[in-house]
Design a protein around this motif. Structure first.
Motif, PDB file in Angstrom:
ATOM      1  N   CYS A  73       0.394 -10.877  -5.299  1.00 39.05           N
ATOM      2  CA  CYS A  73       0.317 -11.359  -4.095  1.00 39.05           C
ATOM      3  C   CYS A  73       1.894 -11.069  -3.460  1.00 39.05           C
ATOM      4  O   CYS A  73       2.952 -11.122  -4.394  1.00 39.05           O
ATOM      5  CB  CYS A  73       0.239 -12.692  -4.016  1.00 39.05           C
TER       6      CYS A  73
ATOM      7  N   ASN B  12     -11.972   1.452   2.366  1.00 36.22           N
ATOM      8  CA  ASN B  12     -12.072   2.913   3.095  1.00 36.22           C
ATOM      9  C   ASN B  12     -12.071   4.158   1.871  1.00 36.22           C
ATOM     10  O   ASN B  12     -10.980   4.288   1.358  1.00 36.22           O
ATOM     11  CB  ASN B  12     -10.840   2.900   3.907  1.00 36.22           C
TER      12      ASN B  12
ATOM     13  N   PRO C 144     -11.879   7.589   2.429  1.00 35.70           N
ATOM     14  CA  PRO C 144     -11.739   8.689   3.502  1.00 35.70           C
ATOM     15  C   PRO C 144     -12.808   9.947   3.202  1.00 35.70           C
ATOM     16  O   PRO C 144     -13.110  10.332   1.872  1.00 35.70           O
ATOM     17  CB  PRO C 144     -10.348   9.096   3.860  1.00 35.70           C
TER      18      PRO C 144
ATOM     19  N   ILE D 144     -12.651  13.223   2.397  1.00 34.64           N
ATOM     20  CA  ILE D 144     -11.907  14.384   2.072  1.00 34.64           C
ATOM     21  C   ILE D 144     -13.090  15.255   1.715  1.00 34.64           C
ATOM     22  O   ILE D 144     -13.974  14.976   0.903  1.00 34.64           O
ATOM     23  CB  ILE D 144     -10.952  13.903   1.076  1.00 34.64           C
TER      24      ILE D 144
ATOM     25  N   SER E 200       0.408  -0.424   0.214  1.00 42.71           N
ATOM     26  CA  SER E 200       0.804  -1.465  -1.157  1.00 42.71           C
ATOM     27  C   SER E 200      -0.030  -1.273  -2.339  1.00 42.71           C
ATOM     28  O   SER E 200       0.447  -1.500  -3.397  1.00 42.71           O
ATOM     29  CB  SER E 200       0.171  -2.857  -0.433  1.00 42.71           C
TER      30      SER E 200
ATOM     31  N   GLN F 103       1.847  -0.582  -5.387  1.00 40.11           N
ATOM     32  CA  GLN F 103       2.113  -1.386  -6.564  1.00 40.11           C
ATOM     33  C   GLN F 103       1.491  -0.736  -7.827  1.00 40.11           C
ATOM     34  O   GLN F 103       2.055  -1.321  -9.178  1.00 40.11           O
ATOM     35  CB  GLN F 103       1.290  -2.703  -6.289  1.00 40.11           C
TER      36      GLN F 103
ATOM     37  N   ARG G 280       0.647  10.702   2.162  1.00 39.15           N
ATOM     38  CA  ARG G 280       0.625  11.420   3.578  1.00 39.15           C
ATOM     39  C   ARG G 280       1.597  10.837   4.433  1.00 39.15           C
ATOM     40  O   ARG G 280       2.209  11.622   5.004  1.00 39.15           O
ATOM     41  CB  ARG G 280      -0.834  11.045   4.079  1.00 39.15           C
TER      42      ARG G 280
ATOM     43  N   LYS H 116       4.508  -1.511   9.929  1.00 36.36           N
ATOM     44  CA  LYS H 116       3.561  -1.420   9.092  1.00 36.36           C
ATOM     45  C   LYS H 116       3.871  -2.371   7.931  1.00 36.36           C
ATOM     46  O   LYS H 116       5.073  -2.638   7.733  1.00 36.36           O
ATOM     47  CB  LYS H 116       3.266   0.032   8.357  1.00 36.36           C
TER      48      LYS H 116
ATOM     49  N   ARG I 144       1.935  16.121   3.943  1.00 34.45           N
ATOM     50  CA  ARG I 144       2.490  16.534   5.329  1.00 34.45           C
ATOM     51  C   ARG I 144       2.916  18.011   5.233  1.00 34.45           C
ATOM     52  O   ARG I 144       2.478  18.726   6.050  1.00 34.45           O
ATOM     53  CB  ARG I 144       3.724  15.897   5.519  1.00 34.45           C
TER      54      ARG I 144
ATOM     55  N   GLY J  42      -6.992   2.268   1.133  1.00 31.88           N
ATOM     56  CA  GLY J  42      -7.006   1.247   2.008  1.00 31.88           C
ATOM     57  C   GLY J  42      -8.384   0.516   2.317  1.00 31.88           C
ATOM     58  O   GLY J  42      -9.430   0.678   2.077  1.00 31.88           O
ATOM     59  N   PHE J  43      -8.428  -0.045   3.704  1.00 34.09           N
ATOM     60  CA  PHE J  43      -9.682  -0.625   4.132  1.00 34.09           C
ATOM     61  C   PHE J  43      -9.698  -0.442   5.629  1.00 34.09           C
ATOM     62  O   PHE J  43      -8.918  -0.007   6.343  1.00 34.09           O
ATOM     63  CB  PHE J  43      -9.239  -2.222   3.908  1.00 34.09           C
TER      64      PHE J  43
ATOM     65  N   TRP K 150      -2.835  -0.008   9.877  1.00 35.90           N
ATOM     66  CA  TRP K 150      -4.292  -0.330  10.051  1.00 35.90           C
ATOM     67  C   TRP K 150      -4.373  -1.897  10.870  1.00 35.90           C
ATOM     68  O   TRP K 150      -5.430  -2.038  11.350  1.00 35.90           O
ATOM     69  CB  TRP K 150      -4.732  -0.844   8.565  1.00 35.90           C
TER      70      TRP K 150
ATOM     71  N   ASN L 206      -5.657   3.714  10.813  1.00 34.22           N
ATOM     72  CA  ASN L 206      -6.265   4.329   9.579  1.00 34.22           C
ATOM     73  C   ASN L 206      -7.576   4.857   9.648  1.00 34.22           C
ATOM     74  O   ASN L 206      -8.009   5.611   8.787  1.00 34.22           O
ATOM     75  CB  ASN L 206      -5.992   3.620   8.697  1.00 34.22           C
TER      76      ASN L 206
HETATM   77  O1  N01 Z   1      -4.079   0.488   2.013  1.00 33.62           O
HETATM   78  P1  N01 Z   1      -3.051   1.028   3.375  1.00 33.62           P
HETATM   79  P2  N01 Z   1      -3.541  -0.588   0.902  1.00 33.62           P
HETATM   80  N1  N01 Z   1      -5.704  11.209   2.869  1.00 33.62           N
HETATM   81  O2  N01 Z   1      -4.017   1.333   4.399  1.00 33.62           O
HETATM   82  C1  N01 Z   1      -3.525   6.722   2.715  1.00 33.62           C
HETATM   83  C2  N01 Z   1      -2.725  -5.571   1.719  1.00 33.62           C
HETATM   84  N2  N01 Z   1      -2.279  -5.524   0.570  1.00 33.62           N
HETATM   85  O3  N01 Z   1      -4.684  -0.841   0.124  1.00 33.62           O
HETATM   86  O4  N01 Z   1      -0.372   6.073   6.032  1.00 33.62           O
HETATM   87  C3  N01 Z   1      -4.518  10.940   2.262  1.00 33.62           C
HETATM   88  O5  N01 Z   1      -1.830   0.300   3.436  1.00 33.62           O
HETATM   89  C4  N01 Z   1      -2.704   6.318   3.962  1.00 33.62           C
HETATM   90  O6  N01 Z   1      -1.936   7.277   4.327  1.00 33.62           O
HETATM   91  P3  N01 Z   1      -1.541   7.002   6.174  1.00 33.62           P
HETATM   92  C5  N01 Z   1      -1.583  -5.326   2.569  1.00 33.62           C
HETATM   93  O7  N01 Z   1      -1.439  -6.077   3.668  1.00 33.62           O
HETATM   94  C6  N01 Z   1      -1.578  -6.482  -0.270  1.00 33.62           C
HETATM   95  O8  N01 Z   1      -2.466   0.013   0.256  1.00 33.62           O
HETATM   96  O9  N01 Z   1      -2.666   6.751   6.645  1.00 33.62           O
HETATM   97  N3  N01 Z   1      -4.043   9.722   2.277  1.00 33.62           N
HETATM   98  C7  N01 Z   1      -1.923   5.350   3.227  1.00 33.62           C
HETATM   99  O10 N01 Z   1      -0.751   5.550   2.551  1.00 33.62           O
HETATM  100  C8  N01 Z   1      -1.700  -4.075   2.970  1.00 33.62           C
HETATM  101  O11 N01 Z   1      -0.953  -3.601   3.986  1.00 33.62           O
HETATM  102  C9  N01 Z   1      -1.123  -6.635  -1.308  1.00 33.62           C
HETATM  103  O12 N01 Z   1      -1.067   8.415   6.285  1.00 33.62           O
HETATM  104  C10 N01 Z   1      -4.739   8.979   2.988  1.00 33.62           C
HETATM  105  C11 N01 Z   1      -2.730   4.681   2.125  1.00 33.62           C
HETATM  106  O13 N01 Z   1      -3.906   5.916   1.880  1.00 33.62           O
HETATM  107  C12 N01 Z   1      -2.961  -3.790   3.064  1.00 33.62           C
HETATM  108  O14 N01 Z   1      -3.900  -4.695   2.019  1.00 33.62           O
HETATM  109  C13 N01 Z   1      -1.494  -5.362  -2.204  1.00 33.62           C
HETATM  110  C14 N01 Z   1      -5.961   9.353   3.557  1.00 33.62           C
HETATM  111  C15 N01 Z   1      -3.579   3.360   2.280  1.00 33.62           C
HETATM  112  O15 N01 Z   1      -2.709   2.265   2.601  1.00 33.62           O
HETATM  113  C16 N01 Z   1      -3.663  -2.466   2.706  1.00 33.62           C
HETATM  114  O16 N01 Z   1      -2.975  -1.602   1.566  1.00 33.62           O
HETATM  115  C17 N01 Z   1      -2.440  -4.327  -1.700  1.00 33.62           C
HETATM  116  C18 N01 Z   1      -6.489  10.481   3.285  1.00 33.62           C
HETATM  117  N4  N01 Z   1      -7.701  10.992   3.884  1.00 33.62           N
HETATM  118  C19 N01 Z   1      -2.928  -4.581  -0.573  1.00 33.62           C
HETATM  119  N5  N01 Z   1      -6.673   7.955   3.933  1.00 33.62           N
HETATM  120  C20 N01 Z   1       0.199  -7.410  -1.693  1.00 33.62           C
HETATM  121  O17 N01 Z   1       1.071  -7.332  -2.413  1.00 33.62           O
HETATM  122  C21 N01 Z   1      -5.734   7.090   3.714  1.00 33.62           C
HETATM  123  N6  N01 Z   1      -4.648   7.591   3.152  1.00 33.62           N
HETATM  124  C22 N01 Z   1      -0.278  -8.841  -1.331  1.00 33.62           C
END
Ligand code: N01
Length: 554
Positions: free
Chosen positions: A56, A148, A150, A152, A187, A191, A208, A327, A350, A379-380, A492, A497
């Motif tokens: 967290c 999510n 994507p 690809i 994140s 992490q 990306r 973000k 990129r 992500g989501f 997001w 996203n």
């Molecule tokens: O998801 P994200 P997450 N090709 O959407 C990339 C919470 N959280 O699971 O930025 C290549 O942030 C996308 O790239 P871009 C927290 O609130 C909290 O990591 O769209 N890449 C991005 O880099 C967080 O903000 C914790 O260009 C692609 C990544 O995938 C939220 O959840 C821990 C792509 C997604 O990042 C979401 O975090 C974890 C593609 N086609 C999460 N599509 C804590 O610490 C997407 N991406 C509490």
């Protein structure tokens, strides 16, 4: 034997932080409650996100329920920022302590919910074939729960191991000696990458968009610190409730551009060492004033350059496409320094975008890399995804998906006109992810419970907001967002996203305390902006006036 259809006072969808508290609160009021959860156990986010390094980014002592004083005195967190296993253990403990699991159907997914106006009830259908009716529906479906993956090209062609961070398996995943790709640097990616790199033969990070990330400054909590927190918990919670983000921290009292260079540097240093995403709140104007934001951005940029040995790599890891904090700033443990390892490399999408995922690896415009494992940290479908995956129909069969085609529309982030008796928790239109989700769930559920008492007191069977109240709240939410730098980022929060998703800033950004005040005022004004349908009311609804009285406890 379970009957095919059963009548409840309330259905609560989801057994995460919000759903557990919702079941607890409603049962305490003598209501007959059914919880429905697609997973095999409680925990929500902390059940599913078992990826290595998951923790967290809100301090554990704050990211915990406040409703049970004995619980907060008895439970002892081991670290400043809890790991996923500890958070899950905590939620399992809460469920056990309050005997909540017995109210849930686990391994059951809600696929549809339809409002029956004549009966003033919701009919809820699940993927197990069980259908129930309930006067009230509490959607505690989570805002970061619909993953999510994507589109690809060749996404499913890969024959090696493949995982999504948000649907991580329960069995241990062994990275030893493997060539691992991580796609995504939000994140979850940030992490997990340092932990995976500890044992993998090689980690290839497919980036990306670079992200701002700040070391957590995580550490074990000492017995003295724990004693101090426990002795002062009520005051800590009080400060949290009066704050912008639901934690007991307030920004520096002056704006970043109102102080001289030395003072600005000192405050940035202080918040940097505090660790993690809170840095976004060092100065109160950081996410509203571009000059203040630039100062914060430059500070963090310099820090990243200190951590990454290769200057060209540092350049590529520094974001250039959004103001810092618009973000969510990631709270990491050793992310940037991981790129100094020989077994970690960056693919900058990129410069060299992905062309295809193949059976054996990932091909970008500069060639194919062979891999043993792909981790999707992509992500989501945030905030609305979990609800839009359910076929929700309100009055006259109107679909929620259609009502929200141009973006989510709510009254106070809690209700939607035309969808009586359906409440949403910590979702769009509320502070949600911009604040402490645990206190947010308590704040909203306490309000919902009082609202149901009010309804019962008035002899009503249904309550919903007026379309005007919804319009007003939507306008208030967008006016608040427009006063900040947030809408300029492809985040997001903005739905940016997910291809085709309307571009709307979804959470309420007016602050946790301000939101709580608004909820209080609306309640004090007799639930201003909401209409009640009486049992024999104008819409002719309902012969089930007794539903709130309860049928005993499940
Ligand atoms: O998801 P994200 P997450 N090709 O959407 C990339 C919470 N959280 O699971 O930025 C290549 O942030 C996308 O790239 P871009 C927290 O609130 C909290 O990591 O769209 N890449 C991005 O880099 C967080 O903000 C914790 O260009 C692609 C990544 O995938 C939220 O959840 C821990 C792509 C997604 O990042 C979401 O975090 C974890 C593609 N086609 C999460 N599509 C804590 O610490 C997407 N991406 C509490």
């Amino acid at each position: 034997m379970t009957p095919a259809t059963q009548e409840y006072d309330a259905v609560v969808v989801g057994a995460g932080i919000s759903g557990l508290y919702a079941v607890h609160t409603l049962r305490k009021r003598g209501m007959f409650v059914l919880g429905i959860e697609s997973a095999a156990g409680v925990g929500g986010t902390w059940y599913h996100n078992r990826y290595p390094g998951a923790r967290c980014d809100v301090e554990s002592i704050d990211y915990s329920y406040s409703f049970d004083e004995d619980l907060q005195q008895e439970w002892t967190w081991s670290e400043r920022f809890a790991t996923q296993p500890e958070l899950l253990a905590y939620l399992e403990h809460v469920a056990e302590r309050h005997d909540l699991a017995r109210s849930f159907d686990f391994l059951t997914r809600v696929i549809a919910a339809e409002y029956d106006e004549a009966a003033a009830t919701w009919t809820v259908r699940t993927d197990t074939g069980r259908t129930v009716t309930a006067r009230f529906c509490i959607m505690a479906t989570g805002v970061l729960s619909a993953t999510n993956r994507p589109e690809i090209p060749g996404r499913d062609a890969f024959t090696g191991e493949s995982y999504h961070t948000g649907e991580w398996p329960h069995e241990p995943v062994d990275f030893t000696g493997k060539r691992v790709a991580v796609i995504g640097t939000g994140s979850s990616g940030i992490q997990s990458i340092p932990v995976i790199a500890e044992t993998a033969a090689h980690v290839v990070v497919y980036q990306r968009s670079p992200n701002y990330s700040i070391p957590a400054g995580n550490r074990p909590l000492t017995p003295e610190q724990i004693a101090e927190v426990k002795a002062t918990y009520p005051e800590r919670r009080r400060k949290a409730r009066l704050s912008g983000g639901g934690t007991p921290f307030t920004p520096y009292p002056k704006g970043a551009m109102e102080v001289d260079d030395d003072e600005r540097q000192r405050i940035f240093d202080e918040w940097w060492h505090r660790g993690g995403y809170l840095f976004a709140k060092a100065f109160p104007d950081q996410t509203v004033n571009m000059a203040a934001n630039d100062a914060a951005r430059e500070y963090v940029e310099a820090r990243i350059r200190q951590m990454v040995e290769d200057p060209d790599l540092a350049d590529q890891l520094i974001p250039t496409d959004h103001p810092i904090g618009t973000k969510r700033i990631v709270t990491d443990s050793g992310y940037f320094t991981t790129f100094n390892r020989d077994n970690v490399s960056l693919v900058n999408l990129r410069r060299t975008p992905i062309e295809e995922i193949t059976e054996t690896g990932i091909r970008t415009t500069d060639g194919e890399r062979e891999l043993d494992m792909i981790v999707f940290a992509t992500g989501f479908d945030a905030m609305t995804g979990a609800l839009s995956r359910i076929d929700i129909r309100g009055r006259d069969g109107r679909e929620l998906r259609e009502a929200w085609a141009a973006g989510p529309r709510t009254h106070l982030g809690l209700m939607v006109d035309g969808f009586p008796n359906m409440f949403m928790m910590v979702g769009p239109g509320s502070p949600s992810v911009l604040a402490n989700m645990v206190l947010g769930a308590e704040q909203q559920m306490d309000w919902i419970a009082a609202c149901l008492d009010h309804l019962r007191g008035r002899g009503g069977v249904a309550i919903e907001p007026t379309p005007e109240a919804v319009d007003e709240w939507v306008a208030e939410c967008s006016a608040k967002a427009a006063g900040t730098l947030f809408p300029s980022a492809n985040s997001w929060y903005m739905g940016a996203n997910i291809p085709g998703k309307p571009r709307v800033f979804m959470p309420y950004i007016g602050g946790f305390a301000a939101y709580g005040q608004i909820l209080d005022e609306v309640a004090r004004d007799g639930y201003r902006g909401m209409v009640i349908t009486a049992a024999d009311g104008p819409t002719g609804s309902g012969s089930k006036q007794d539903a709130l009285v309860g049928h005993g406890e499940r």
